[in-house]
Design a protein around this motif. Structure first.
Motif, short mmCIF file in Angstrom:
data_model
loop_
_atom_site.label_atom_id
_atom_site.label_comp_id
_atom_site.label_asym_id
_atom_site.label_seq_id
_atom_site.Cartn_x
_atom_site.Cartn_y
_atom_site.Cartn_z
N SER A 1 0.82 -1.22 0.00
CA SER A 1 0.00 0.00 0.00
C SER A 1 0.84 1.26 0.00
O SER A 1 0.36 2.34 -0.36
N HIS A 2 2.11 1.15 0.40
CA HIS A 2 3.04 2.28 0.35
C HIS A 2 3.93 2.23 -0.89
O HIS A 2 4.87 3.02 -1.02
N GLY A 3 3.64 1.31 -1.79
CA GLY A 3 4.36 1.23 -3.04
C GLY A 3 5.69 0.52 -2.97
O GLY A 3 6.49 0.62 -3.91
N PHE A 4 5.95 -0.23 -1.89
CA PHE A 4 7.22 -0.94 -1.77
C PHE A 4 7.10 -2.35 -2.33
O PHE A 4 6.06 -3.00 -2.23
N ASN A 5 8.20 -2.81 -2.92
CA ASN A 5 8.29 -4.20 -3.36
C ASN A 5 8.34 -5.11 -2.13
O ASN A 5 8.71 -4.68 -1.04
N VAL A 6 8.01 -6.39 -2.34
CA VAL A 6 7.98 -7.35 -1.24
C VAL A 6 8.75 -8.61 -1.63
O VAL A 6 8.62 -9.11 -2.75
N VAL A 7 9.55 -9.12 -0.69
CA VAL A 7 10.11 -10.47 -0.78
C VAL A 7 9.51 -11.27 0.36
O VAL A 7 9.62 -10.88 1.53
N THR A 8 8.85 -12.35 0.03
CA THR A 8 8.24 -13.18 1.06
C THR A 8 8.81 -14.58 0.98
O THR A 8 9.61 -14.90 0.11
N THR A 9 8.41 -15.43 1.90
CA THR A 9 8.85 -16.82 1.91
C THR A 9 7.87 -17.65 2.71
O THR A 9 7.04 -17.12 3.44
N SER A 10 7.99 -18.95 2.56
CA SER A 10 7.21 -19.89 3.36
C SER A 10 8.13 -21.03 3.74
O SER A 10 8.52 -21.83 2.90
N LEU A 11 8.52 -21.08 5.00
CA LEU A 11 9.53 -22.04 5.42
C LEU A 11 8.97 -23.44 5.63
O LEU A 11 9.64 -24.43 5.38
N ARG A 12 7.76 -23.55 6.14
CA ARG A 12 7.23 -24.87 6.43
C ARG A 12 5.71 -24.96 6.27
O ARG A 12 5.12 -25.97 6.60
N GLU A 13 5.09 -23.89 5.75
CA GLU A 13 3.65 -23.91 5.57
C GLU A 13 3.32 -24.40 4.16
O GLU A 13 4.15 -24.34 3.26
N THR B 1 -0.60 7.01 -10.53
CA THR B 1 0.65 7.78 -10.56
C THR B 1 1.81 7.05 -9.87
O THR B 1 2.96 7.46 -9.99
N VAL B 2 1.50 5.98 -9.14
CA VAL B 2 2.53 5.20 -8.43
C VAL B 2 2.84 3.95 -9.25
O VAL B 2 1.94 3.20 -9.63
N GLU B 3 4.12 3.74 -9.54
CA GLU B 3 4.51 2.54 -10.26
C GLU B 3 4.18 1.31 -9.43
O GLU B 3 4.43 1.26 -8.23
N ARG B 4 3.65 0.32 -10.10
CA ARG B 4 3.22 -0.89 -9.39
C ARG B 4 4.43 -1.63 -8.84
O ARG B 4 5.39 -1.93 -9.57
N PRO B 5 4.43 -1.96 -7.56
CA PRO B 5 5.55 -2.72 -6.98
C PRO B 5 5.52 -4.17 -7.43
O PRO B 5 4.57 -4.63 -8.07
N ARG B 6 6.58 -4.90 -7.06
CA ARG B 6 6.74 -6.31 -7.43
C ARG B 6 6.74 -7.17 -6.17
O ARG B 6 7.00 -6.69 -5.08
N VAL B 7 6.51 -8.45 -6.37
CA VAL B 7 6.57 -9.40 -5.26
C VAL B 7 7.37 -10.63 -5.70
O VAL B 7 7.08 -11.23 -6.73
N ASP B 8 8.41 -10.96 -4.93
CA ASP B 8 9.24 -12.13 -5.17
C ASP B 8 9.09 -13.10 -4.00
O ASP B 8 8.67 -12.72 -2.90
N VAL B 9 9.47 -14.35 -4.23
CA VAL B 9 9.40 -15.35 -3.18
C VAL B 9 10.75 -16.06 -3.09
O VAL B 9 11.33 -16.46 -4.10
N LEU B 10 11.27 -16.15 -1.87
CA LEU B 10 12.52 -16.86 -1.59
C LEU B 10 12.19 -18.31 -1.25
O LEU B 10 11.38 -18.57 -0.35
#
Length: 361
Positions: free
Chosen positions: A191-203, A225-234
């Motif tokens: 919602s603040h326009g930041f990219n996200v790196v997420t993960t799931s260790l055991r779920e 007017t805000v560039e769409r952020p990205r989401v990656d997964v580790l």
């Protein structure tokens, strides 16, 4: 095609101290292979201190070192715990210097932090880490984008107008990624326009589905007017055609996760000589290979290919390949990378359309 990133954690494991330099040399060699043979777009560099796992106490040093030897690959701190950086003015200056040295290839990944063992020794605290994190992220963004910055927040105060020098490469805004796993933290970041790196260790995969959904729901609410952020997964990854090896790798992951979970039960993992100690009784934590099956990509080439394709279908822009969590030997990791190149990558290129990628913030 979904972007491929390569995790460069430099686990010291059981390597004798006199040979720690070999760990870093081998990690650089593997990174070079990943860039040349897999076409990875980003090197992910963690930050940890005083422990033998993910041992990169100077992520910008490693970023500059990699970038000097390998062209056209971005270098991202995945992730730098903000609790270890009380002085964000210094952190921002180091990031800007690395950005200039790499000619604009630096990206900043930040997290709240998770190991009180590190924070205490560096003068920090995990108390109210969420509030500190959110205030710090917004402050850091201002330092990169503005001049004569002052701050009078609860955690960060700069009473005299201060301009970070050097300025970032060509005065660009360094992309910021937030390491987030919970609904509230992912939604706040997007919602603040930041990219996200997420993960799931055991779920199970269902959590990865929800994490992508939380992100895209919040990103959809951003103004045009805000560039769409990205989401990656580790994701922990290992490719093998040997069922026995696949099982051994999964069992090693379970062993390490149990040690971490038992440590958290007593407030924080315990370390002796830089190594995590497996605390607690056997009945306190139950975890099996079956419990991690959906959260890791460890298996045959066909299984790993299917798992990456699923993550793209769930809405992830990139997947960060972590082949080191289980501490295999160098030859095993290189063999896994070669199998990935020969039997996973062709499937990704041949069955996935090139998708339009949202621009980084």
């Amino acid at each position: 095609m979904i972007a491929l990133n390569f995790y460069v954690p430099c686990n010291l494991g059981s390597t004798p101290g006199a040979e720690h330099h070999e760990v870093y040399r081998q990690n650089v060699e593997l990174a070079k292979f990943a860039a040349a043979e897999l076409g990875v777009s980003t090197f992910d560099i963690p930050e940890h201190h005083f422990v033998d796992m993910l041992n990169v106490p100077g992520p910008f040093v490693m970023a500059a070192h990699l970038a000097a030897q390998i062209e056209n690959v971005k270098v991202r701190t995945t992730v730098a715990p903000i609790v270890l950086h009380d002085n964000l003015l210094r952190f921002a200056g180091e990031a800007a210097l690395a950005d200039n040295l790499t000619e604009g290839r630096v990206e900043i990944g930040l997290s709240r932090g998770s190991i009180d063992y590190e924070a205490r020794r560096l003068g920090g605290t995990m108390a109210r880490s969420r509030d500190r994190f959110q205030e710090g992220v917004l402050f850091l963004e201002r330092l990169f984008g503005e001049r004569d910055v002052t701050a009078d927040g609860e955690f960060y105060k700069v009473p005299e107008a201060t301009t970070i020098m050097p300025r970032t490469y060509k005065e660009r805004r360094i992309p910021i990624w937030l390491g987030s796993t919970s609904r509230d933290s992912i939604r706040w970041a997007a919602s603040h326009g930041f990219n996200v790196v997420t993960t799931s260790l055991r779920e199970p995969v269902e959590l990865l589905r929800k994490q992508a959904q939380w992100f895209h729901e919040a990103a959809d609410e951003l103004p045009d007017t805000v560039e769409r952020p990205r989401v990656d997964v580790l994701t922990q990854v290992f490719v093998s055609e040997d069922e026995g090896e696949i099982l051994r790798i999964k069992e090693r992951i379970v062993e390490k996760q149990v040690a971490q979970m038992r440590g958290l039960l007593v407030g924080a993992p315990r370390f002796i000589d830089g190594k995590m100690v497996n605390q607690g009784g056997g009945d306190e934590v139950t975890l099996s290979v079956e419990d991690i099956e959906e959260s890791v990509l460890i298996g045959t080439p066909e299984e790993v290919l299917e798992g990456i394709q699923l993550r793209e279908q769930l809405g992830y822009n990139g997947v960060s390949l972590d082949l080191f969590y289980h501490d295999p030997g160098f030859d095993s990791v290189m063999g896994s990378l070669e199998l990935f190149r020969d039997k996973v990558l062709p499937g990704l290129r041949g069955t996935q359309a090139d998708l339009p990628q949202p621009a980084s913030r």
